[in-house]
Design an enzyme around this catalytic site. Structure first.
Site: not given
Ligand SMILES: *[C@@H]1O[C@H](CO)[C@@H](O)[C@H](O)[C@H]1NC(C)=O
Ligand SMILES: *[C@@H]1O[C@H](CO)[C@@H](O)[C@H](O)[C@H]1NC(C)=O
Length: 414
Positions: A384, A354, A200
């Protein structure tokens, strides 16, 4: 021994308590229409309920001026998730510094010397999380153990106290130290077998280091897990498809970008409307636009029926207010081809559910076009954040699968 047991029972109590909260919060929410195909939808619904509960509470205290909402979230995380540096069979774990940046260090104690090395940056929107969280401790410990490696997980500074380029600079400082002869000697690292990785926003930092081409050339591989890589288009097919899919909702991602870039949070709606990348924004060159043109960079099966949002007239002066939106050290997808071409062998993990899916897919495609060897590892049922749940026995089968494949790729390529 007794102390250890006390710690263990206290943390299992905390876990049980967290579980109880999860159930209680879930009771307030009836149904979340998730797209078909997502891994273990009912678990994701519970998670969604928990997150919305936290967000509502942290929004409330923010409105009351009690504290910044990320502080509250971080406090909740540290209450449920922080664990001490504890060594386990085969892995020596300690908290220390790397080039002056606080870090948690995982050293495999058996096996062969010198060791392979992984430099890891955790996720959390440049504002949340730490290497001391249970989930990242689990991941880095597992990597050290299964790769017979030294893994250093970096606690770079966080927003809102720190903002771009602070996080980037911490990542740079830690990387320079990681690649140094001194650190190699100290941890018996094989300097020809070093990896930079992150998930991320940590994947953003790992990729952003590529803007310093003298640095990344010294890594053998770059491994990114659902990285955040661009902020000019909040209407990529994955942003459109997954805007309301937990755990990373489209407006939340826009908010984290503004927080990281030190911008006025009220610009959120302008960003979500793609007003900052309107055709009348002269600061964006045609080349820059082409770097994230998903109509060209994505395969047909990801574009589906989605249409690009092209805005003719945007908010005047917006990019002047937030110049970092065009800075490749913050937005790695804007890197030029000759810079990307210097990237070592790369692995990019993406999840279908995501908003950041297309950030990762476009990056992998651009690396490929620049002649870099890339493995694109896509999870059709992934969401995600799934790897952060891999350590919980009741959560995320897809997270566990993703962690195993990621580590296997490192084992074969590092
Ligand atoms: C929290 O606040 C933001 C912006 O102020 C808003 O978009 C979001 O919907 C709120 N979240 C909840 C769960 O109330
Ligand atoms: C986007 O820009 C247009 C033109 O300046 C403006 O009318 C509109 O209000 C802006 N939208 C947002 C959400 O800021």
């Amino acid at each position: 021994m007794i102390g250890g047991r006390k710690v263990a029972s206290f943390s299992s109590m905390r876990l049980r308590f967290a579980g109880a909260i999860l159930l209680a919060v879930a009771a307030y929410y009836v149904y979340l229409p998730l797209p078909g195909g997502v891994s273990e939808p009912w678990k994701l619904m519970l998670l969604d309920a928990l997150i919305r509960g936290f967000m509502r509470r942290s929004n409330m205290s923010h409105a009351l001026g009690l504290c910044h909402q990320v502080h509250l979230l971080n406090r909740v995380v540290s209450w449920v998730e922080l664990i001490e540096a504890r060594s386990s069979a085969g892995v020596l774990v300690s908290d220390g510094v790397l080039g002056g940046v606080p870090s948690r260090i995982f050293q495999a104690t058996g096996g062969r010397w010198p060791k392979r090395g992984v430099l890891y940056f955790h996720g959390g929107g440049w504002a949340l999380g730490t290497a001391r969280m249970r989930s990242y401790d689990f991941l880095c410990r597992k990597m050290a153990e299964e790769l017979d490696a030294v893994v250093i997980s970096v606690d770079y500074r966080l927003a809102p106290e720190a903002m771009f380029p602070d996080q980037y600079h911490d990542a740079l400082t830690a990387s320079r130290a990681f690649l140094s002869k001194e650190v190699a000697k100290r941890y018996s690292l094989d300097r020809k077998r070093l990896c930079v990785s992150g998930d991320s926003s940590g994947g953003n930092l790992a990729a952003a280091l590529g803007s310093d081409v003298t640095l990344t050339a010294h890594f053998k591989v770059q491994a990114l897990i659902y990285p955040v890589l661009q902020a000019l288009d909040f209407h990529t097919p994955s942003y459109q498809q997954n805007k309301a899919v937990p755990i990373l909702y489209r407006p939340v991602m826009a908010r984290y970008w503004l927080l990281y870039l030190g911008a006025d949070p009220s610009l959120q709606l302008a960003l979500l409307a793609n007003n900052h990348s309107a055709l009348d924004q002269p600061a964006i060159s045609p080349a820059a636009r082409s770097h994230l043109d998903w109509t060209v960079l994505l395969p047909a099966e990801r574009k589906k029926e989605f249409r690009p949002l092209v805005v003719e007239t945007g908010t005047p002066g917006l990019l002047g207010q937030v110049p970092a939106l065009l800075d490749a050290r913050a937005v790695p997808l804007l890197a030029k081809r000759d810079v990307l071409a210097k990237t070592p062998d790369a692995y990019v993990l993406t999840c279908e559910f995501d908003v950041l899916r297309d950030d990762g897919l476009m990056y992998a495609e651009r690396l490929r076009r620049a002649g870099v060897r890339v493995t694109s590892d896509h999870y059709e049922d992934g969401f995600h954040g799934c790897i952060s749940f891999a350590h919980l026995p009741v959560m995320s089968a897809v997270g566990r699968r993703a962690v195993d494949n990621y580590i296997r790729w490192l084992d074969h390529n590092l």
